[in-house]
Design an enzyme around this catalytic site. Structure first.
Site, mmCIF file in Angstrom:
data_model
loop_
_atom_site.group_PDB
_atom_site.id
_atom_site.type_symbol
_atom_site.label_atom_id
_atom_site.label_comp_id
_atom_site.label_asym_id
_atom_site.label_seq_id
_atom_site.Cartn_x
_atom_site.Cartn_y
_atom_site.Cartn_z
ATOM 1 N N LEU A 43 0.825 -1.211 0.000
ATOM 2 C CA LEU A 43 0.000 0.000 0.000
ATOM 3 C C LEU A 43 0.856 1.255 0.000
ATOM 4 C CD1 LEU A 43 -2.962 -0.918 2.341
ATOM 5 C CD2 LEU A 43 -2.916 -0.756 -0.138
ATOM 6 N N ARG A 330 -5.939 -4.809 20.682
ATOM 7 C CA ARG A 330 -5.273 -6.078 20.428
ATOM 8 C C ARG A 330 -4.317 -6.511 21.525
ATOM 9 N NH1 ARG A 330 -4.199 -5.259 13.912
ATOM 10 N NH2 ARG A 330 -6.390 -5.526 13.392
ATOM 11 N N LEU A 441 -3.658 -0.025 7.112
ATOM 12 C CA LEU A 441 -3.997 0.325 5.732
ATOM 13 C C LEU A 441 -4.056 1.840 5.605
ATOM 14 C CD1 LEU A 441 -6.748 -2.347 4.930
ATOM 15 C CD2 LEU A 441 -4.276 -2.517 4.831
#
Lengths: 637, 257
Positions: A43, A330, A441
């Site tokens: 990306l 997380r 992203l």
């Protein structure tokens, strides 16, 4: 080494706009006289190469895959964050900024994160214009879902294949420039060294993976967008080829390496099934929107999950973190899973697993809705485990997923070597000690589409760059060194395969520098890793030659660098005597087992500087100043 | 499980290839097909032999790197599954497994099971994009797209570019690959301005690369790990007919040939 972060003056909301105005421009007609090397086509690299090509620079773009479309960004599943507030649920640029700094446990640079949040909205516009098929509502508007560490719904997605669709968008933009001749693409080329001339990054050395030919390429500036280094652990969710060689070579040529110990362990991966395991597979965090995480209350409860009644289940995330519940960040969810497994309440073979259960969601919404949301993920799970998650709960366990550390960069994404820039996971910039879901992203595309094309222009426009080519003595020297190094792997002729040594390194790293670390274990790792390195350099066996496609030889180069980087990670983990985000030092925890930061001593970026072979690296510190976000103990309760 | 593998070995692009037989012992049903090959390669290397070269990377069925003919079927026996996601529970003890690279003129063999698929990139470079530069986009929600439409576009966009469709096709046509990209963009409003120009140039490029023509065998859709439908080829062919007309009109507007 002096670390100049080059953060522009002024209020945080205006820094980027002002900076964009103050940066030097390069006249469009002059751009074709300048060249930029971009390494990596994920990306960050793909979008940077495409955009620089659109702007008129001559771009040389390199990747080790057979096609730029195969970069590992393709595997990102869940989504991309943006502060669009399309859901009218209280989101804003400021909130995304705040969530990200807090999510990173206050170890990131405020100004960078604010810029990232600002740019997030442009990314979605750009991607939709390219034809990225984001999920939509029946009315035709874009749909959103929630991700960990946020109480708003700001994640845009394309089924469970968001990374694929965003990468194809960048890849197509890149192919357009390749078709126009503006970008020259070098697939199947692996970067093996950086060329530094008069203190500036001016090129790279590559190996053609098909023919084995090694060459030097030069340019006015170099961008590394080569991803993270999670494969130090051997088992991770990274693709098999993902490696640290490009950034490690840059480190050894003078680029500081920041926060190497900040590793993200993702809570929802499919547990390991045996010794043959070659990699771990992620199950998207988005599943925690509807799945509930639990283990049996009783140790050693061997009943099948569907036979365990409600009162005997411990929904430990909902119990411990009532306000974020299953969508806790997380690092927290991973540690909580480790805690219940350490207590002997883990499920599945070896007791290394917890349930992610969709029973209630299926009852509430029906199987079809769940299939629509996560169908491809459920199928992938079933293919790997041979269990049907519509009928029995998934079994999941944490696994190495992302590395927040990386090359130190200033506000312009320039490393400590002038002319060398780093984007995406390869740099350290935006995620602090823990990255929130759906933010990788966002950062990759922010760096590639919207930051690097400006800051590179500024560098080129304000720097006098001598004309050079691959015949320059420094370029030839770097080439000769890389050739000699590659030959060395073939000349050891020992007994062990690259994979067997890599697995061993991975075990050391996972056990001693993984989800929880302590000083004693880290010291042990500092003893074990050099021994393993010695074993590698004296007992490695690589068959074949360097003048052909030789996958074992490729791996040897990567593992040689992992064996050095692993040690730096351990050193960094040992020096950081606090717990923050993904870095959990057992000695530093609150009474209820949460990470205990030490802002007095450790509110800084640790930027390690290479001092030479056999010498300890030098620690440089960039203090982190928080003017806009209030430093507090992170709480998701 | 113990398996007999019959594997295509070819040292380089111009060298002659041949089948070589290997034993794979200690195979467990939980192993993926590629992990089984890893094990064989580990053995080969310990015996001082060159490992079998095969392309792979993500091992999650999304990067499109892996792919081989397994007993004559692209990606092997499990429908809708890339080689890396195929597990050994699909095989039985004592099975003989034939493993070959993709076979197509446009995909020359690089080594063993690795082929050169760069022709697919060149098809995309010839027009598989929307021509928008970075920076000028309008607000994303200004473009309304119905859910059904975007779902259909997504079905086509799911292509991973592995080349199984080409390998499975008796004509070695890349029509499923090309039509998937054309459909993805043709089904969305963003793709309309260049729709017919794109169709022409991508199809022309596909033919120049040496791929065969489509005669609707349908093998491609059977082999596709993402189960992309040949309806996309129908849409492509319809657009191709239209685009030859629009091309004539464009030329007329520009004052003829």
């Amino acid at each position: 080494m002096e670390l100049k972060s080059n953060i522009p003056d002024g209020p945080i909301t205006e820094k980027w706009d002002r900076h964009r105005f103050e940066m030097k421009l390069v006249n469009p007609a002059n751009r074709r006289r300048h060249s930029v090397i971009v390494v990596g086509t994920g990306l960050a690299g793909g979008s940077a190469a495409a955009t620089l090509g659109e702007q008129g620079y001559n771009v040389l773009c390199f990747c080790y895959h057979d096609s730029p479309r195969r970069a590992h960004s393709i595997a990102a599943q869940g989504g991309i964050n943006a502060a669009k507030n399309y859901q009218n649920d209280g989101d804003s640029i400021w909130r995304l900024f705040y969530d990200t700094v807090k999510g990173g446990d206050f170890r990131s640079r405020e100004a960078n994160v604010y810029r990232l949040s600002q740019i997030s909205v442009n990314i979605i516009d750009q991607c939709v214009a390219q034809g990225v098929p984001f999920a939509r509502e029946y009315g035709g508007l874009l749909a959103n879902r929630s991700f960990g560490g946020a109480q708003v719904s700001r994640t845009f997605y394309a089924r469970g294949q968001t990374g694929q669709q965003l990468l194809l968008g960048a890849y197509q933009a890149l192919e357009r420039q390749i078709g126009r001749g503006q970008v020259k693409m070098f697939p199947q080329h692996e970067m093996l060294d950086l060329i530094v001339i008069d203190g500036r990054a001016r090129g790279i050395v590559t190996r053609n993976l098909v023919t084995g030919a090694m060459e030097a390429y030069t340019a006015d500036a170099v961008v590394l967008a080569t991803g993270g280094y999670g494969n130090v652990f051997y088992l991770s969710t990274n693709a098999k080829k993902s490696n640290a060689t490009a950034i490690w070579r840059a480190y050894k040529k003078g680029a500081a390496f920041a926060n190497p110990c900040f590793t993200q362990i993702h809570p929802t991966c499919i547990p390991q099934s045996g010794e043959h395991q070659s990699k771990l597979t992620l199950m998207s965090e988005s599943l925690r929107n509807d799945g509930r995480v639990w283990v049996p209350k009783q140790k050693g409860d061997k009943r099948a999950p569907n036979e365990i009644p409600e009162q005997d289940r411990d929904y430990y995330l909902e119990r411990r973190y009532p306000s974020f519940g299953n969508l806790s960040p997380r690092d927290i969810a991973s540690r909580a899973a480790k805690t219940v497994c350490d207590e002997g309440r883990g499920v599945g073979p070896g007791g290394l697993g917890v349930y992610l259960d969709f029973r209630d969601a299926i009852q509430r919404f029906g199987e079809n809705t769940i299939r629509e949301r996560y169908g491809n993920l459920f199928e992938m799970y079933e293919r790997i485990t041979d269990e049907n998650p519509y009928k029995v709960p998934m079994r999941i366990y944490p696994a190495v997923h992302y590395t927040m550390g990386g090359l130190w960069v200033d506000y312009n994404l320039q490393t400590t070597i002038p002319g060398l820039f780093a984007g995406g996971e390869a740099n350290f910039s935006d995620h602090g000690a823990n990255r929130l879901g759906a933010s990788a992203l966002m950062q990759g595309l922010a760096d590639g589409y919207f930051v690097l094309p400006y800051t590179l222009g500024n560098y080129i426009g304000s720097t006098k760059l001598e004309k050079i080519d691959a015949s320059h003595p420094e370029a030839r020297k770097a080439l000769a060194e890389a050739q000699a190094r590659t030959k060395r792997f073939l000349e050891i002729r020992g007994k062990r395969t690259v994979d067997s040594i890599h697995r061993e390194l991975g075990k050391v790293m996972w056990e001693l520098c993984g989800m929880a670390r302590n000083a004693e274990g880290l010291r042990r790792a500092l003893d074990l890793i050099p021994k393993l390195r010695e074993e590698f350099w004296t007992n490695l066996n690589v068959a074949g030659s360097d003048a052909e496609l030789n996958q074992a030889l490729e791996k040897a180069g990567r593992v040689a660098d992992f064996l050095e980087l692993g040690e730096l990670m351990v050193r960094d983990a040992l020096h950081r005597e606090e717990s923050c985000g993904g870095h959990f030092r057992e000695e530093y925890q609150t009474p209820d087992g949460e990470a205990k930061r030490d802002d007095e001593r450790f509110a800084y970026v640790a930027a390690w500087e290479y001092a030479g072979q056999e010498k300890d690296p030098i620690l440089n510190k960039e203090p982190l100043v928080f003017e806009n976000v209030h430093l507090s103990q992170r709480s998701y309760k | 499980m113990r398996l007999k593998l019959v594997v295509w070995r070819q040292p380089g692009p111009t060298a002659a290839g041949r089948f070589v037989t290997y034993e794979a012992n200690d195979v467990t049903p939980d192993m993926s097909f590629l992990e089984m090959l890893d094990m064989v390669n580990e053995d080969l290397q310990n015996r001082g032999e060159a490992p079998i070269a095969f392309d792979h990377d993500c091992r999650e069925g999304i990067c499109g790197s892996c792919g081989m003919m397994i007993n004559g079927v692209a990606h092997g026996p499990m429908k809708g599954t890339a080689t890396c996601q195929l597990h050994m529970r699909s095989f039985r003890d004592g099975d003989t497994v034939h493993i070959e690279p993709w076979r197509a003129r446009a995909f020359p063999v690089v080594k063993d099971l690795v082929v050169d698929r760069s022709a697919l990139d060149r098809i995309i470079a010839s027009g598989g994009f929307v021509s928008v530069n970075t920076g000028g986009a309008q607000d994303a929600n200004n473009i309304l797209i119905s859910k059904d439409q975007v779902d259909q576009a997504m079905d086509a966009a799911a292509c991973i570019g592995c080349g199984a469709c080409v390998a499975a096709c008796p004509n070695a046509s890349a029509s499923l690959f090309t039509s998937a990209k054309l459909s993805h963009l043709a089904l969305l409003p963003q793709g309309q301005p260049e729709r017919f120009r794109r169709t022409l140039s991508m199809i022309d490029r596909m033919e120049e690369e040496g791929f065969g023509a489509c005669t609707f065998h349908g093998e491609c859709q059977e082999a596709c790990p993402k189960e992309i439908s040949i309806d996309n080829i129908v849409r492509m062919n319809r657009d191709y007919v239209k685009s030859t007309v629009t091309k004539r009109e464009e030329k007329a507007l520009a004052g003829g040939d």
